[in-house]
Design a protein around this motif. Sequence first.
Motif, PDB file in Angstrom:
ATOM      1  N   TYR A 172      31.134  31.478  27.077  1.00 20.25           N
ATOM      2  CA  TYR A 172      32.131  32.050  26.170  1.00 20.25           C
ATOM      3  C   TYR A 172      31.496  32.556  24.886  1.00 20.25           C
ATOM      4  O   TYR A 172      31.877  33.603  24.362  1.00 20.25           O
ATOM      5  CB  TYR A 172      33.219  31.022  25.862  1.00 20.25           C
ATOM      6  CG  TYR A 172      34.137  30.806  27.037  1.00 20.25           C
ATOM      7  CD1 TYR A 172      35.113  31.737  27.356  1.00 20.25           C
ATOM      8  CD2 TYR A 172      34.018  29.683  27.849  1.00 20.25           C
ATOM      9  CE1 TYR A 172      35.947  31.557  28.449  1.00 20.25           C
ATOM     10  CE2 TYR A 172      34.851  29.498  28.940  1.00 20.25           C
ATOM     11  CZ  TYR A 172      35.813  30.433  29.231  1.00 20.25           C
ATOM     12  OH  TYR A 172      36.630  30.262  30.307  1.00 20.25           O
TER      13      TYR A 172
ATOM     14  N   TYR B 234      34.335  35.257  22.885  1.00 16.67           N
ATOM     15  CA  TYR B 234      35.765  34.972  22.837  1.00 16.67           C
ATOM     16  C   TYR B 234      35.992  33.493  23.123  1.00 16.67           C
ATOM     17  O   TYR B 234      35.107  32.793  23.599  1.00 16.67           O
ATOM     18  CB  TYR B 234      36.569  35.857  23.793  1.00 16.67           C
ATOM     19  CG  TYR B 234      36.411  35.566  25.270  1.00 16.67           C
ATOM     20  CD1 TYR B 234      37.354  34.813  25.946  1.00 16.67           C
ATOM     21  CD2 TYR B 234      35.326  36.061  25.984  1.00 16.67           C
ATOM     22  CE1 TYR B 234      37.229  34.552  27.304  1.00 16.67           C
ATOM     23  CE2 TYR B 234      35.198  35.808  27.342  1.00 16.67           C
ATOM     24  CZ  TYR B 234      36.149  35.058  27.987  1.00 16.67           C
ATOM     25  OH  TYR B 234      36.019  34.796  29.324  1.00 16.67           O
ATOM     26  N   SER B 235      37.168  33.022  22.782  1.00 16.85           N
ATOM     27  CA  SER B 235      37.518  31.615  22.979  1.00 16.85           C
ATOM     28  C   SER B 235      38.270  31.455  24.293  1.00 16.85           C
ATOM     29  O   SER B 235      39.168  32.248  24.589  1.00 16.85           O
ATOM     30  CB  SER B 235      38.405  31.129  21.838  1.00 16.85           C
ATOM     31  OG  SER B 235      37.711  31.204  20.614  1.00 16.85           O
TER      32      SER B 235
ATOM     33  N   SER C 236      42.929  32.120  27.409  1.00 15.34           N
ATOM     34  CA  SER C 236      42.436  33.447  27.772  1.00 15.34           C
ATOM     35  C   SER C 236      42.468  33.619  29.281  1.00 15.34           C
ATOM     36  O   SER C 236      42.436  32.637  30.025  1.00 15.34           O
ATOM     37  CB  SER C 236      40.992  33.633  27.303  1.00 15.34           C
ATOM     38  OG  SER C 236      40.910  33.675  25.911  1.00 15.34           O
TER      39      SER C 236
ATOM     40  N   GLN D 231      41.558  33.766  32.917  1.00 17.97           N
ATOM     41  CA  GLN D 231      40.522  33.079  33.679  1.00 17.97           C
ATOM     42  C   GLN D 231      40.324  33.795  35.005  1.00 17.97           C
ATOM     43  O   GLN D 231      41.288  34.162  35.678  1.00 17.97           O
ATOM     44  CB  GLN D 231      40.913  31.625  33.921  1.00 17.97           C
ATOM     45  CG  GLN D 231      41.021  30.821  32.651  1.00 17.97           C
ATOM     46  CD  GLN D 231      39.705  30.776  31.905  1.00 17.97           C
ATOM     47  OE1 GLN D 231      38.683  30.326  32.425  1.00 17.97           O
ATOM     48  NE2 GLN D 231      39.710  31.266  30.678  1.00 17.97           N
TER      49      GLN D 231
ATOM     50  N   GLU E 292      42.934  37.701  37.819  1.00 21.01           N
ATOM     51  CA  GLU E 292      42.791  37.012  36.538  1.00 21.01           C
ATOM     52  C   GLU E 292      44.125  36.345  36.216  1.00 21.01           C
ATOM     53  O   GLU E 292      45.181  36.916  36.484  1.00 21.01           O
ATOM     54  CB  GLU E 292      42.421  38.009  35.439  1.00 21.01           C
ATOM     55  CG  GLU E 292      42.205  37.386  34.085  1.00 21.01           C
ATOM     56  CD  GLU E 292      41.666  38.378  33.062  1.00 21.01           C
ATOM     57  OE1 GLU E 292      41.744  38.070  31.866  1.00 21.01           O
ATOM     58  OE2 GLU E 292      41.174  39.461  33.439  1.00 21.01           O
TER      59      GLU E 292
ATOM     60  N   LYS F 114      46.230  34.255  33.068  1.00 23.16           N
ATOM     61  CA  LYS F 114      46.326  33.923  31.650  1.00 23.16           C
ATOM     62  C   LYS F 114      47.598  33.108  31.476  1.00 23.16           C
ATOM     63  O   LYS F 114      48.636  33.465  32.030  1.00 23.16           O
ATOM     64  CB  LYS F 114      46.408  35.227  30.866  1.00 23.16           C
ATOM     65  CG  LYS F 114      46.663  35.126  29.403  1.00 23.16           C
ATOM     66  CD  LYS F 114      46.797  36.524  28.817  1.00 23.16           C
ATOM     67  CE  LYS F 114      47.051  36.574  27.352  1.00 23.16           C
ATOM     68  NZ  LYS F 114      47.019  35.376  26.595  1.00 23.16           N
TER      69      LYS F 114
END
Length: 134
Positions: free
Chosen positions: A16, A21-22, A34, A36, A121, A123
């Motif tokens: 990261y 980014y966090s 965020s 994944q 993805e 989120k």
Amino acid sequence: MTHRDVVFPPGRQALYERNRYSPAIRSNGFLFVSGQVGSREDGSPEPDLTRQVRLAFSNLNAILAEAGGSFDDVIDVTVFIVDPQTRFEQIWSVVQEFWGEAPHPTVTAVGVTWLYGFDFEIKVIAKLPEADKD
């Protein structure tokens, strides 16, 4: 600027930090995670779609666990799918393995053309258990 209460999953902080980014921010009893993806330890995409979706959930669940929660605490989900017309059914059959019992979280599914080499993805926003004690 407000201090961000960042949650890093075990063993992935360098990934990261390299990408700047966090993985998740804890704020007012909520966890904002965020997107994944099904990335391997080195950050590269898992090529098999079914395994990629399972790995995305594993990565997500590691963040949720590190924050003291689980998928049961998730209230809102956004998924991004490359070519959903041909991949949705295969992806959604895997999603159900992790979804849990009803009532389910809200969900928004978005078809996209590119996810940096990934096909899926996820989120989420979760309400953390300790926040329920207030």
